[in-house]
Design an enzyme around this catalytic site. Structure first.
Site, PDB file in Angstrom:
ATOM      1  N   GLY A  90       0.811  -1.224   0.000  1.00 36.52           N
ATOM      2  CA  GLY A  90       0.000   0.000   0.000  1.00 36.52           C
ATOM      3  C   GLY A  90       0.838   1.265   0.000  1.00 36.52           C
ATOM      4  O   GLY A  90       0.431   2.289  -0.569  1.00 36.52           O
ATOM      5  N   TYR A 103      -5.841 -18.803   5.359  1.00 32.63           N
ATOM      6  CA  TYR A 103      -5.601 -17.561   4.611  1.00 32.63           C
ATOM      7  C   TYR A 103      -6.061 -17.740   3.157  1.00 32.63           C
ATOM      8  O   TYR A 103      -6.717 -16.874   2.577  1.00 32.63           O
ATOM      9  CB  TYR A 103      -4.106 -17.277   4.682  1.00 32.63           C
ATOM     10  CG  TYR A 103      -3.552 -16.119   3.911  1.00 32.63           C
ATOM     11  CD1 TYR A 103      -3.576 -14.824   4.447  1.00 32.63           C
ATOM     12  CD2 TYR A 103      -2.919 -16.304   2.676  1.00 32.63           C
ATOM     13  CE1 TYR A 103      -2.997 -13.758   3.760  1.00 32.63           C
ATOM     14  CE2 TYR A 103      -2.342 -15.252   1.990  1.00 32.63           C
ATOM     15  CZ  TYR A 103      -2.384 -13.980   2.536  1.00 32.63           C
ATOM     16  OH  TYR A 103      -1.805 -12.931   1.866  1.00 32.63           O
TER      17      TYR A 103
HETATM   18  P1  NAP Z   1       1.507  -5.583   5.145  1.00 33.96           P
HETATM   19  O1  NAP Z   1       2.809  -4.943   4.785  1.00 33.96           O
HETATM   20  O2  NAP Z   1       1.476  -6.510   6.311  1.00 33.96           O
HETATM   21  O3  NAP Z   1       0.448  -4.424   5.369  1.00 33.96           O
HETATM   22  C1  NAP Z   1      -0.819  -4.742   5.856  1.00 33.96           C
HETATM   23  C2  NAP Z   1      -1.635  -3.480   5.919  1.00 33.96           C
HETATM   24  O4  NAP Z   1      -2.950  -3.845   6.366  1.00 33.96           O
HETATM   25  C3  NAP Z   1      -1.106  -2.430   6.892  1.00 33.96           C
HETATM   26  O5  NAP Z   1      -1.298  -1.153   6.338  1.00 33.96           O
HETATM   27  C4  NAP Z   1      -2.006  -2.625   8.111  1.00 33.96           C
HETATM   28  O6  NAP Z   1      -2.194  -1.427   8.855  1.00 33.96           O
HETATM   29  C5  NAP Z   1      -3.313  -3.013   7.440  1.00 33.96           C
HETATM   30  N1  NAP Z   1      -4.181  -3.751   8.355  1.00 33.96           N
HETATM   31  C6  NAP Z   1      -3.919  -4.922   8.989  1.00 33.96           C
HETATM   32  N2  NAP Z   1      -4.947  -5.274   9.778  1.00 33.96           N
HETATM   33  C7  NAP Z   1      -5.889  -4.299   9.635  1.00 33.96           C
HETATM   34  C8  NAP Z   1      -7.173  -4.091  10.194  1.00 33.96           C
HETATM   35  N3  NAP Z   1      -7.717  -4.965  11.071  1.00 33.96           N
HETATM   36  N4  NAP Z   1      -7.858  -2.991   9.832  1.00 33.96           N
HETATM   37  C9  NAP Z   1      -7.326  -2.108   8.957  1.00 33.96           C
HETATM   38  N5  NAP Z   1      -6.134  -2.251   8.389  1.00 33.96           N
HETATM   39  C10 NAP Z   1      -5.408  -3.343   8.723  1.00 33.96           C
HETATM   40  O7  NAP Z   1       0.908  -6.397   3.912  1.00 33.96           O
HETATM   41  P2  NAP Z   1       1.345  -6.344   2.382  1.00 33.96           P
HETATM   42  O8  NAP Z   1       2.467  -7.316   2.217  1.00 33.96           O
HETATM   43  O9  NAP Z   1       1.506  -4.936   1.939  1.00 33.96           O
HETATM   44  O10 NAP Z   1       0.078  -7.000   1.664  1.00 33.96           O
HETATM   45  C11 NAP Z   1      -0.789  -6.244   0.826  1.00 33.96           C
HETATM   46  C12 NAP Z   1      -1.711  -7.189   0.078  1.00 33.96           C
HETATM   47  O11 NAP Z   1      -0.943  -8.028  -0.796  1.00 33.96           O
HETATM   48  C13 NAP Z   1      -2.472  -8.157   1.005  1.00 33.96           C
HETATM   49  O12 NAP Z   1      -3.754  -8.384   0.494  1.00 33.96           O
HETATM   50  C14 NAP Z   1      -1.668  -9.424   0.911  1.00 33.96           C
HETATM   51  O13 NAP Z   1      -2.449 -10.550   1.199  1.00 33.96           O
HETATM   52  C15 NAP Z   1      -1.233  -9.389  -0.536  1.00 33.96           C
HETATM   53  N6  NAP Z   1      -0.041 -10.198  -0.826  1.00 33.96           N
HETATM   54  C16 NAP Z   1       1.103 -10.001  -0.121  1.00 33.96           C
HETATM   55  C17 NAP Z   1       2.212 -10.801  -0.413  1.00 33.96           C
HETATM   56  C18 NAP Z   1       3.514 -10.641   0.303  1.00 33.96           C
HETATM   57  O14 NAP Z   1       4.431 -11.434   0.027  1.00 33.96           O
HETATM   58  N7  NAP Z   1       3.680  -9.669   1.187  1.00 33.96           N
HETATM   59  C19 NAP Z   1       2.144 -11.766  -1.442  1.00 33.96           C
HETATM   60  C20 NAP Z   1       0.954 -11.907  -2.136  1.00 33.96           C
HETATM   61  C21 NAP Z   1      -0.142 -11.118  -1.825  1.00 33.96           C
HETATM   62  P3  NAP Z   1      -1.225  -1.028  10.108  1.00 33.96           P
HETATM   63  O15 NAP Z   1       0.044  -0.528   9.497  1.00 33.96           O
HETATM   64  O16 NAP Z   1      -1.974   0.028  10.821  1.00 33.96           O
HETATM   65  O17 NAP Z   1      -1.051  -2.306  10.882  1.00 33.96           O
HETATM   66  O1  GFB Z   2       7.914 -16.397   2.354  1.00 33.69           O
HETATM   67  P1  GFB Z   2       7.643 -17.702   2.971  1.00 33.69           P
HETATM   68  O2  GFB Z   2       7.623 -17.755   4.452  1.00 33.69           O
HETATM   69  O3  GFB Z   2       6.260 -18.293   2.566  1.00 33.69           O
HETATM   70  O4  GFB Z   2       8.773 -18.716   2.420  1.00 33.69           O
HETATM   71  P2  GFB Z   2       5.719 -19.152   1.335  1.00 33.69           P
HETATM   72  C1  GFB Z   2       8.893 -19.996   2.945  1.00 33.69           C
HETATM   73  C2  GFB Z   2      10.066 -20.733   2.321  1.00 33.69           C
HETATM   74  O5  GFB Z   2      11.309 -20.159   2.755  1.00 33.69           O
HETATM   75  C3  GFB Z   2      10.081 -22.195   2.801  1.00 33.69           C
HETATM   76  C4  GFB Z   2      12.030 -21.102   3.558  1.00 33.69           C
HETATM   77  O6  GFB Z   2      10.684 -23.019   1.821  1.00 33.69           O
HETATM   78  C5  GFB Z   2      10.961 -22.092   4.044  1.00 33.69           C
HETATM   79  O7  GFB Z   2      11.551 -23.347   4.397  1.00 33.69           O
HETATM   80  N1  GFB Z   2      12.701 -20.399   4.664  1.00 33.69           N
HETATM   81  C6  GFB Z   2      14.006 -20.555   5.009  1.00 33.69           C
HETATM   82  C7  GFB Z   2      12.149 -19.509   5.512  1.00 33.69           C
HETATM   83  N2  GFB Z   2      14.293 -19.827   6.079  1.00 33.69           N
HETATM   84  C8  GFB Z   2      13.160 -19.148   6.408  1.00 33.69           C
HETATM   85  C9  GFB Z   2      12.859 -18.203   7.436  1.00 33.69           C
HETATM   86  O8  GFB Z   2      13.677 -17.842   8.268  1.00 33.69           O
HETATM   87  N3  GFB Z   2      11.583 -17.707   7.440  1.00 33.69           N
HETATM   88  C10 GFB Z   2      10.642 -18.070   6.532  1.00 33.69           C
HETATM   89  N4  GFB Z   2       9.412 -17.513   6.592  1.00 33.69           N
HETATM   90  N5  GFB Z   2      10.903 -18.995   5.571  1.00 33.69           N
HETATM   91  C11 GFB Z   2       3.649 -17.763   1.733  1.00 33.69           C
HETATM   92  C12 GFB Z   2       2.276 -18.010   2.301  1.00 33.69           C
HETATM   93  O9  GFB Z   2       4.188 -18.958   1.496  1.00 33.69           O
HETATM   94  O10 GFB Z   2       3.580 -17.098   0.494  1.00 33.69           O
HETATM   95  C13 GFB Z   2       1.580 -16.759   2.431  1.00 33.69           C
HETATM   96  O11 GFB Z   2       2.397 -18.696   3.530  1.00 33.69           O
HETATM   97  C14 GFB Z   2       1.676 -15.891   1.178  1.00 33.69           C
HETATM   98  O12 GFB Z   2       0.262 -17.008   2.770  1.00 33.69           O
HETATM   99  C15 GFB Z   2       3.062 -15.851   0.571  1.00 33.69           C
HETATM  100  O13 GFB Z   2       0.764 -16.342   0.216  1.00 33.69           O
HETATM  101  C16 GFB Z   2       3.119 -15.182  -0.762  1.00 33.69           C
HETATM  102  O14 GFB Z   2       6.212 -18.624   0.035  1.00 33.69           O
HETATM  103  O15 GFB Z   2       5.942 -20.584   1.598  1.00 33.69           O
END
Ligand code: NAP
Ligand code: GFB
Length: 318
Positions: free
Chosen positions: A31, A142
């Site tokens: 965001g 999730y």
């Molecule tokens: P993030 O860095 O954890 O940010 C989450 C945001 O949601 C923050 O602004 C937080 O506000 C807000 N939030 C959390 N709980 C809330 C609540 N109860 N009411 C209102 N606001 C709330 O997440 P992100 O990584 O930017 O993710 C953005 C989108 O991309 C999500 O839909 C996520 O599922 C999707 N996505 C993320 C990843 C990834 O790898 N990060 C991968 C695929 C898809 P505060 O700062 O006030 O806590």
């Molecule tokens: O990003 P991550 O936690 O999630 O990556 P996913 C997990 C991979 O990284 C696994 C390895 O293969 C782990 O064994 N890994 C190694 C570690 N060291 C670490 C460590 O210190 N921390 C973490 N977190 N992983 C997520 C979903 O899956 O993908 C979420 O669980 C979301 O819901 C996101 O959709 C995009 O890639 O496995």
């Protein structure tokens, strides 16, 4: 013309203003890099609560919404907080999409994630496969909560004709990420762990075998895509956004060690989970819309993220 001006004055008197794009989760990784007029955080409204959600949408009456707010985490976060990951996400998505509809929001982008896809499905992952089987056991709460946003949006399009849609990114990373070492995603967790190992002269401990692959995408690329999509993407079907450049966990560990100049021991903790082994995705649809879209390489994105982490260590989420 006069009517429009009068209406504007009336709105300003009411404390409202005309606004184009509202971003939920505007303080987060994604965001914070999207262009918008109002950026909400959880302090503005708890989007799990209907009354708070409706009140903030009614205040701004946004024409367009980019919905980034979510309960987000990596493999650890998803396994440790299954109840919260289901409840928070299904409530936030349901409330945001319904509030947007009620206040007349014309266009809305909602983020899903590639973990919504079935665990056992023919690769590569592509948009039409979202509901074809059970998600991986490590993150099914999730994943199902996110799948329901896709269902809600399809149903609303059919009944109300709204132009709402979903975007499916792979594993996102970048400045402003959550560097929590237990619950964050792999790249921010590893950057933070490497930093601590360097500071404390301890081992840099990695989960699992290092063999699984992931497709990483830099947050600024997702921001660039969202800026385009909110005006131009007209389908109700999702669209995948990925660099589609799978890389082994052990290879990203090598990059982090290099960019952070870590000289200590790297240790593999095989008692910790590998999660899904791989989840290659197709970006054929993305390329059909944006053939020249350029993704940041994981090397350049990681260097920028590491530098940002060092410069902001005191204030990063961790
Ligand atoms: P993030 O860095 O954890 O940010 C989450 C945001 O949601 C923050 O602004 C937080 O506000 C807000 N939030 C959390 N709980 C809330 C609540 N109860 N009411 C209102 N606001 C709330 O997440 P992100 O990584 O930017 O993710 C953005 C989108 O991309 C999500 O839909 C996520 O599922 C999707 N996505 C993320 C990843 C990834 O790898 N990060 C991968 C695929 C898809 P505060 O700062 O006030 O806590
Ligand atoms: O990003 P991550 O936690 O999630 O990556 P996913 C997990 C991979 O990284 C696994 C390895 O293969 C782990 O064994 N890994 C190694 C570690 N060291 C670490 C460590 O210190 N921390 C973490 N977190 N992983 C997520 C979903 O899956 O993908 C979420 O669980 C979301 O819901 C996101 O959709 C995009 O890639 O496995």
């Amino acid at each position: 013309m006069g009517g429009t001006i009068n209406l504007k004055i009336w709105c300003l008197r009411k404390g409202d203003f005309f606004m184009q794009v509202l971003i939920t989760g505007g303080t987060g990784l994604v965001g914070s890099v999207i262009t918008g007029d109002v950026r909400l955080s959880s302090k503005d409204a708890d989007l799990r609560d209907w009354n708070q959600t409706f009140a903030i949408f009614d205040k701004y009456k946004p024409e367009k919404v980019i919905h980034c707010a979510a309960k987000v985490g990596g493999l650890g976060g998803n396994m440790n907080y299954k109840g919260e990951f289901f409840y928070d996400n299904i409530m936030m998505n349901t409330n945001v999409i319904e509030a947007a509809r009620q206040v007349g929001t014309k266009r809305l982008l909602c983020f899903l994630s590639t973990c919504v896809f079935p665990d056992d499905v023919e690769y590569p992952l592509s948009e039409e496969k979202v509901h074809l089987g059970e998600p991986h056991f490590s993150n099914y709460p999730y994943a199902y909560a996110k799948r329901m946003a896709d269902i809600q949006i399809r149903a609303y399009k059919e009944q109300y004709g709204v132009e709402y849609f979903t975007v499916i990114p792979t594993n996102i990373y970048g400045p402003n990420d959550n560097f929590d070492i237990k619950n964050g995603h792999v790249l921010p967790s590893l950057i933070h762990k490497c930093y601590l190992a360097q500071q404390n002269n301890t081992d840099f401990v990695i989960w699992g075998s290092g063999e699984p692959t992931r497709e990483f995408v830099f947050s600024k690329d997702i921001g660039k895509f969202a800026d385009w999509a909110i005006d131009n993407y007209k389908e109700v079907e999702p669209i995948i956004v990925s660099s589609t450049d799978p890389i082994k966990i052990k290879d990203v560990v090598g990059l982090i060690v290099e960019y952070m100049n870590f000289k200590g021991n790297v240790v593999w903790d095989r008692d910790k989970p590998d999660g899904q082994y791989r989840k290659p995705s197709s970006i054929e649809k993305l390329k059909s819309y944006l053939p020249d879209f350029e993704f940041t390489s994981v090397q350049d994105g990681l260097k920028e993220t590491v530098e940002w982490f060092y410069n902001n260590y005191e204030s990063v989420r961790k």
